[in-house]
Design an enzyme around this catalytic site. Structure first.
Site, PDB file in Angstrom:
ATOM      1  CB  ALA A 172       1.476   0.113   6.265  1.00  0.00           C
ATOM      2  CE1 TYR A 213       8.824   5.115   2.696  1.00  0.00           C
ATOM      3  CE2 TYR A 213       7.221   6.892   2.932  1.00  0.00           C
ATOM      4  CZ  TYR A 213       7.766   5.700   3.376  1.00  0.00           C
ATOM      5  OH  TYR A 213       7.256   5.083   4.500  1.00  0.00           O
ATOM      6  NE  ARG A 230       4.138   6.670   1.192  1.00  0.00           N
ATOM      7  CZ  ARG A 230       4.304   5.466   1.749  1.00  0.00           C
ATOM      8  NH1 ARG A 230       4.687   4.424   1.016  1.00  0.00           N
ATOM      9  NH2 ARG A 230       4.091   5.292   3.018  1.00  0.00           N
ATOM     10  CG  ASN A 263       8.383  -2.120   0.351  1.00  0.00           C
ATOM     11  OD1 ASN A 263       7.814  -2.241   1.440  1.00  0.00           O
ATOM     12  ND2 ASN A 263       8.975  -1.000  -0.022  1.00  0.00           N
ATOM     13  N   PRO A 297       0.788  -1.225   0.000  1.00  0.00           N
ATOM     14  CG  PRO A 297      -0.172  -1.142   2.108  1.00  0.00           C
ATOM     15  CD  PRO A 297       0.486  -2.084   1.152  1.00  0.00           C
ATOM     16  CG  ASN A 298      -0.282   4.309   1.242  1.00  0.00           C
ATOM     17  OD1 ASN A 298      -1.230   4.874   0.709  1.00  0.00           O
ATOM     18  ND2 ASN A 298      -0.380   3.728   2.425  1.00  0.00           N
ATOM     19  CD  GLU A 339      11.311  -7.316   5.633  1.00  0.00           C
ATOM     20  OE1 GLU A 339      12.134  -8.124   6.151  1.00  0.00           O
ATOM     21  OE2 GLU A 339      10.563  -6.589   6.296  1.00  0.00           O
ATOM     22  NE  ARG A 392       9.968   6.000   8.516  1.00  0.00           N
ATOM     23  CZ  ARG A 392       9.015   5.853   7.591  1.00  0.00           C
ATOM     24  NH1 ARG A 392       9.153   4.933   6.650  1.00  0.00           N
ATOM     25  NH2 ARG A 392       7.942   6.615   7.607  1.00  0.00           N
ATOM     26  CG  HIS A 403      11.075  -2.281   4.474  1.00  0.00           C
ATOM     27  ND1 HIS A 403       9.706  -2.295   4.329  1.00  0.00           N
ATOM     28  CD2 HIS A 403      11.400  -3.437   5.080  1.00  0.00           C
ATOM     29  CE1 HIS A 403       9.240  -3.412   4.832  1.00  0.00           C
ATOM     30  NE2 HIS A 403      10.241  -4.132   5.300  1.00  0.00           N
TER      31      HIS A 403
HETATM   32  C1  DQA Z   1       8.147   1.082   3.732  1.00  0.00           C
HETATM   33  C2  DQA Z   1       8.251   1.314   5.237  1.00  0.00           C
HETATM   34  C3  DQA Z   1       6.903   1.086   5.898  1.00  0.00           C
HETATM   35  O1  DQA Z   1       6.998   1.303   7.311  1.00  0.00           O
HETATM   36  C4  DQA Z   1       5.864   2.049   5.355  1.00  0.00           C
HETATM   37  O2  DQA Z   1       4.600   1.780   5.913  1.00  0.00           O
HETATM   38  C5  DQA Z   1       5.811   2.061   3.877  1.00  0.00           C
HETATM   39  C6  DQA Z   1       7.044   1.915   3.101  1.00  0.00           C
HETATM   40  C7  DQA Z   1       9.470   1.432   3.001  1.00  0.00           C
HETATM   41  O3  DQA Z   1       9.606   1.041   1.856  1.00  0.00           O
HETATM   42  O4  DQA Z   1      10.316   2.115   3.568  1.00  0.00           O
HETATM   43  O5  DQA Z   1       4.759   2.288   3.282  1.00  0.00           O
HETATM   44  O6  DQA Z   1       7.897  -0.298   3.500  1.00  0.00           O
END
Ligand code: DQA
Length: 144
Positions: free
Chosen positions: A76, A22, A17, A73, A9-10, A97, A106, A99
């Site tokens: 959240a 990011y 964002r 990835n 998501p996102n 995985e 964080r 990120h």
């Molecule tokens: C994320 C880190 C997560 O905590 C966050 O909710 C994201 C992006 C990252 O790529 O740094 O949406 O996975």
């Protein structure tokens, strides 16, 4: 070698964002970045992005028998989803995985990754580069 790259998501909002966290590159830029790496390495890659937990579970299940490995990835859902962890365990494909940000530097609620225990490696805090390292880690693991 065929890999499925899943973004949660996102991540479709990259470039819009929280640019301070990011960066200003977009989701399309990310896909191009990974595609170029896969082309160079002669790896077939498919991409999936969803804002919905169940759709991500479905994508992981559908990878069974079709892909050699997964780069994920979960965004959240990393910090909440036992369903995604279980799906990764169910298909038992090698998964890495990624990120973009360093989740361990964080907020405390981001310090827990449910999916990590189903992944052979995790890369965080390296931006797009983390995806490159993830593809390379899968390639090395699969010996292809
Ligand atoms: C994320 C880190 C997560 O905590 C966050 O909710 C994201 C992006 C990252 O790529 O740094 O949406 O996975």
């Amino acid at each position: 070698m065929r890999i499925l790259v899943i973004n949660g998501p996102n991540l479709n909002m990259l470039g819009i964002r929280e640019k301070g966290i990011y960066g200003s590159e977009t989701y399309d830029d990310l896909i191009r970045f990974i595609s170029d790496i896969c082309d160079e390495l002669k790896i077939e890659a498919e991409f999936f992005q969803s804002n919905h937990e169940g759709s991500i579970v479905d994508a992981i299940q559908s990878a069974y028998g079709r892909f050699d490995g997964i780069v994920i990835n979960p965004a959240a859902y990393t910090h909440t989803s036992i369903a995604i962890l279980d799906a990764l365990k169910a298909v038992s494909l090698p998964a890495v995985e990624v990120h973009l940000s360093d989740i361990y530097k964080r907020e405390e609620f981001r310090h827990i990754s449910y999916v990590a225990s189903a992944c052979i490696k995790s890369f965080y805090g390296l931006g797009f580069e983390g995806y490159r390292l993830a593809v390379l880690a899968l390639k090395e693991h699969l010996g292809k």
